[in-house]
Every structure is written in structure tokens, then in C-alpha cells.
Scaffold this motif. Sequence first.
Motif, PDB file in Angstrom:
ATOM      1  N   SER A 305     -33.714 -30.509 -31.031  1.00 56.16           N
ATOM      2  CA  SER A 305     -33.323 -28.961 -30.174  1.00 56.16           C
ATOM      3  C   SER A 305     -32.035 -28.576 -29.997  1.00 56.16           C
ATOM      4  O   SER A 305     -30.690 -29.278 -29.669  1.00 56.16           O
ATOM      5  CB  SER A 305     -33.669 -29.147 -28.854  1.00 56.16           C
ATOM      6  OG  SER A 305     -35.122 -29.710 -29.415  1.00 56.16           O
ATOM      7  N   VAL A 306     -31.626 -27.656 -29.876  1.00 53.21           N
ATOM      8  CA  VAL A 306     -30.281 -26.346 -30.181  1.00 53.21           C
ATOM      9  C   VAL A 306     -30.888 -25.678 -28.806  1.00 53.21           C
ATOM     10  O   VAL A 306     -31.541 -25.200 -28.008  1.00 53.21           O
ATOM     11  CB  VAL A 306     -29.659 -26.027 -31.449  1.00 53.21           C
ATOM     12  CG1 VAL A 306     -29.677 -26.971 -32.711  1.00 53.21           C
ATOM     13  CG2 VAL A 306     -31.056 -24.910 -31.885  1.00 53.21           C
ATOM     14  N   ALA A 307     -29.294 -25.326 -28.601  1.00 59.63           N
ATOM     15  CA  ALA A 307     -29.604 -23.909 -28.007  1.00 59.63           C
ATOM     16  C   ALA A 307     -28.451 -23.396 -27.839  1.00 59.63           C
ATOM     17  O   ALA A 307     -26.771 -23.785 -27.883  1.00 59.63           O
ATOM     18  CB  ALA A 307     -30.069 -24.595 -26.194  1.00 59.63           C
ATOM     19  N   LEU A 308     -27.999 -21.775 -26.697  1.00 61.07           N
ATOM     20  CA  LEU A 308     -26.452 -22.001 -27.073  1.00 61.07           C
ATOM     21  C   LEU A 308     -26.085 -22.356 -25.248  1.00 61.07           C
ATOM     22  O   LEU A 308     -27.299 -23.506 -24.730  1.00 61.07           O
ATOM     23  CB  LEU A 308     -26.687 -20.471 -26.475  1.00 61.07           C
ATOM     24  CG  LEU A 308     -26.642 -19.454 -27.250  1.00 61.07           C
ATOM     25  CD1 LEU A 308     -27.123 -17.649 -27.189  1.00 61.07           C
ATOM     26  CD2 LEU A 308     -25.859 -19.966 -28.747  1.00 61.07           C
ATOM     27  N   SER A 309     -25.115 -22.516 -25.041  1.00 60.94           N
ATOM     28  CA  SER A 309     -24.631 -23.185 -23.889  1.00 60.94           C
ATOM     29  C   SER A 309     -23.934 -22.035 -22.488  1.00 60.94           C
ATOM     30  O   SER A 309     -22.734 -21.238 -22.341  1.00 60.94           O
ATOM     31  CB  SER A 309     -23.064 -23.297 -23.657  1.00 60.94           C
ATOM     32  OG  SER A 309     -22.518 -24.307 -22.360  1.00 60.94           O
ATOM     33  N   CYS A 310     -25.232 -21.548 -21.776  1.00 60.69           N
ATOM     34  CA  CYS A 310     -25.211 -20.803 -21.765  1.00 60.69           C
ATOM     35  C   CYS A 310     -26.766 -20.070 -20.210  1.00 60.69           C
ATOM     36  O   CYS A 310     -27.309 -21.058 -20.774  1.00 60.69           O
ATOM     37  CB  CYS A 310     -25.309 -19.034 -22.318  1.00 60.69           C
ATOM     38  SG  CYS A 310     -26.410 -18.808 -23.025  1.00 60.69           S
ATOM     39  N   THR A 311     -26.565 -19.242 -19.571  1.00 61.51           N
ATOM     40  CA  THR A 311     -27.789 -19.650 -18.931  1.00 61.51           C
ATOM     41  C   THR A 311     -28.266 -17.921 -18.335  1.00 61.51           C
ATOM     42  O   THR A 311     -27.530 -17.187 -18.913  1.00 61.51           O
ATOM     43  CB  THR A 311     -27.249 -19.771 -17.427  1.00 61.51           C
ATOM     44  OG1 THR A 311     -28.436 -19.723 -16.401  1.00 61.51           O
ATOM     45  CG2 THR A 311     -26.542 -18.895 -16.521  1.00 61.51           C
ATOM     46  N   CYS A 312     -29.654 -17.824 -18.098  1.00 58.17           N
ATOM     47  CA  CYS A 312     -29.524 -16.596 -17.330  1.00 58.17           C
ATOM     48  C   CYS A 312     -29.861 -16.287 -16.099  1.00 58.17           C
ATOM     49  O   CYS A 312     -30.312 -14.500 -15.129  1.00 58.17           O
ATOM     50  CB  CYS A 312     -31.406 -15.681 -18.604  1.00 58.17           C
ATOM     51  SG  CYS A 312     -31.581 -16.268 -20.329  1.00 58.17           S
ATOM     52  N   ARG A 313     -29.441 -17.102 -15.150  1.00 55.16           N
ATOM     53  CA  ARG A 313     -29.092 -16.909 -13.493  1.00 55.16           C
ATOM     54  C   ARG A 313     -28.288 -15.631 -13.759  1.00 55.16           C
ATOM     55  O   ARG A 313     -27.440 -15.232 -14.290  1.00 55.16           O
ATOM     56  CB  ARG A 313     -28.719 -17.905 -13.204  1.00 55.16           C
ATOM     57  CG  ARG A 313     -29.861 -19.030 -13.069  1.00 55.16           C
ATOM     58  CD  ARG A 313     -29.081 -20.900 -12.303  1.00 55.16           C
ATOM     59  NE  ARG A 313     -28.233 -21.318 -12.656  1.00 55.16           N
ATOM     60  CZ  ARG A 313     -28.179 -21.975 -13.649  1.00 55.16           C
ATOM     61  NH1 ARG A 313     -29.408 -22.378 -14.002  1.00 55.16           N
ATOM     62  NH2 ARG A 313     -26.745 -22.187 -13.463  1.00 55.16           N
ATOM     63  N   GLY A 314     -28.855 -15.155 -12.516  1.00 55.89           N
ATOM     64  CA  GLY A 314     -28.366 -13.695 -12.396  1.00 55.89           C
ATOM     65  C   GLY A 314     -28.404 -12.890 -12.852  1.00 55.89           C
ATOM     66  O   GLY A 314     -27.264 -11.096 -13.058  1.00 55.89           O
ATOM     67  N   SER A 315     -29.294 -12.505 -13.887  1.00 49.36           N
ATOM     68  CA  SER A 315     -29.431 -11.535 -14.975  1.00 49.36           C
ATOM     69  C   SER A 315     -30.560 -10.368 -14.298  1.00 49.36           C
ATOM     70  O   SER A 315     -30.066  -9.562 -15.328  1.00 49.36           O
ATOM     71  CB  SER A 315     -30.205 -11.869 -15.964  1.00 49.36           C
ATOM     72  OG  SER A 315     -29.338 -13.197 -16.986  1.00 49.36           O
ATOM     73  N   GLY A 316     -30.522 -10.560 -13.504  1.00 47.56           N
ATOM     74  CA  GLY A 316     -31.664  -9.165 -13.081  1.00 47.56           C
ATOM     75  C   GLY A 316     -32.862  -8.861 -13.377  1.00 47.56           C
ATOM     76  O   GLY A 316     -33.326  -9.525 -13.615  1.00 47.56           O
ATOM     77  N   ASN A 317     -32.365  -7.247 -14.272  1.00 46.87           N
ATOM     78  CA  ASN A 317     -33.941  -6.366 -14.299  1.00 46.87           C
ATOM     79  C   ASN A 317     -33.436  -6.602 -15.728  1.00 46.87           C
ATOM     80  O   ASN A 317     -34.681  -6.096 -16.510  1.00 46.87           O
ATOM     81  CB  ASN A 317     -33.719  -4.961 -13.594  1.00 46.87           C
ATOM     82  CG  ASN A 317     -32.135  -3.737 -14.352  1.00 46.87           C
ATOM     83  OD1 ASN A 317     -31.536  -5.095 -14.437  1.00 46.87           O
ATOM     84  ND2 ASN A 317     -32.231  -3.373 -14.476  1.00 46.87           N
TER      85      ASN A 317
END
Length: 369
Positions: A305-317
Motif C-alpha cells: 500500500s502507498v500514500a502521500l506523506s500528508c494529512t487532511c486534518r484542518g481542511s475545513g470545508n
Amino acid sequence: MARRADLLSALSVLLLLPPLLRAGDPHPTEGRLTNSCLQARRKCQANPTCNAAYHHLSSCASSVSTPSPAEEPSVPVDCVEAAQHLRNSSLMSCTCHRRMKNQTACLDIYWTVHAARSLGDYDLDVSPYEDTVTRKPWKLDISKLSILKPDSDLCLKFAMLCTLNDKCDRLRMAYGEACSSGPHCRRPACLQQLRAFFEKAPEPHAQGLLLCPCAPSDLGCGQRRRNTIAPSCALPPGTPNCLELRRLCHADRLCRSRLADFQTHCHPMDILGTCATEQSRCLQAYMGLIGTDMTPNFISNVNASVALSCTCRGSGNLQEECERLEESFSHNPCLKQKPCFEATALDALSLLLHTDLDSAPKFLIAGHP
């Protein structure tokens, strides 16, 4: 000599795998591209109307606003008119190749003529790269992996094969030095050297190192695969927001081109996960992202499994928009086909060993691709 003899001894089991037919050269020169943007630009320069419109579009680059994903791009009317003057120009259908010479100049031309049409498009840009994969579909029996057991660490064997190839070894040592962790880590230089490796190293070697299959129980193999891109230096510090990573990527024409190529060729077309193009092309586009702000990597030592090194926390709307971006890597069916990863690596292996068994050691020592 002893070191090289040990490496050849460790590789002897690989020679049991029968070679396939040679693949066609997938890396054409500019003259072999169907419509290189460099060629199209030269044609445009010979036409005063086309040349004037192109120069006007060049000045428009700073005038076209880059909106948030929820907004429409703001394009000045005169820029749209300049783009319309180029509708019948070969510039509008020109392409580049990620291993061509003067790639940066080619991409600059591509995004100049597409700026008024697509700048600010946060969904699917059209890939600027010509689809030049010429290899026939892989005809490999995955059960041949059993030949390598119990010594099944293919990642180590591909690393050895790279060491025996002068060009691969030189490029790998260059990014290893630039990406060394600790106070010597210089991330921009690390990313640059990673791009150089995946653009210039013989493709079978690069594919084998990055996509080597590992048994779930072989943690050493999985760790070696995860560390191929030197993640401690190549990946962004901390955990940035995924949309911020994409914003940085869109501001760089090379990164934007690689992301557009990935979106074009790794885009599931339906609920069943049917990929937009053949999976070998998707994996080539995936490899093209290594060394950019959108560098992905394997997330663990026990699976592919692969992924970007980032998060979606704090993305708001923009949470849903962010999750779609993140899931285009972590939950992309085009990247989750295990046989495809295995076939890609084994196909690379077959290319590396495409020679008579009697001459194989000499072939490898000579450092030919």
C-alpha cells in the motif's frame, strides 16, 4: 574482485528465470515524438500571428489567478483571445517526454499554451507527456517467484543488480549522498537527485528497486523497499496538509506535469476500479512523481500500500476535496493490483537478464543496461 564475485554468486539464482523478448525503446528522442512542444514552438516562431499570440500568453502567466478548488479560475479576456489565436496551431496538441532532453523547456511551452484553459484546474489536468510505452503486455507466470524461495528478497537482488550497472550505481550513490539523513540532509538536492535517478537510470533497474515484490512475512525486504527513496530526507518534514502539497506542486511546472500524468493514467473509470489506461502506464506515471513535492511511498514493511506523506486534518470545508486527493493514492485500485507490481518488477528482471546464460556474468560485470 571478491565483492563482485559474492554479488554474482548471490545473483546466480536469478539466472534461472527465462528472459522475455526485448522490449522496444520507450524513450524516444525529440525527433521521434509525434509532436514535440519544442518542434511546435519553432513552427510557431515562423508565423508572425502565432508568435505574437504565444508571447502574449507568456505574459498572461502572472495575470491568471490561481483560485481555491471551489472557485473558477479568473482569466483575462485578452489571454483567452490569445489562446484562441493558437487553436489551429500544433502547439495546442504538442507533448513532451519525461526522459527527453530539454524537458523543462518543453514543459514551459506546454503550460504556456494551456494556461488560459487549465490553470487552476484542481481535478484532472491533461498529461503533457506522450504515451510512448511500447512494451508488449507482460507474459510472466508469477509462480516463478517460488524459484527464489527461501532466499526471496528480490529488493536486495535488484539493489545488487543496480550496483553491477555503472550508470545505475553512480546515480544511486548520488542520491544516497544527497539524501543522507541527519545534518547533511538537503531536501531540495535530495529530490533533484531522486528525479535524476528515475529519469536517467536504466528503467528496468529503477522499476526493480522501487516496485520489488516482498512476501508479507519478509520485513527486511519490505523495509528495504520503503527506504529506496530515502524517506527520512525526501518526504516533507512534519505532516503537511495534502492540499498544501498540491498547491506547491501546481506552482512548479515539472511537478504539475507529473501529477497530471498520474491523474491521467491512474484514474479509475468506474465503480469496479477499471483504470483509464493499462496499469503498466499508471505505474510509470507513479514513478514519475518520485522526487517531486507529491512524492508517495509505501506506508509499511508488510504490504504494498502507498500514500502521500500528508494529512487532511484542518481542511475545513475542503475536507472532501482533500480526501479525494489523498485516496487517489491510498485507495487507488490502479495501484492496488498486486500482480501488476510483481509483473512490473519481474518484467524489469527479465530485461536485465536478457542474454545467454553463459555470457550473463560478463554482461552484468560490463555494466550494460
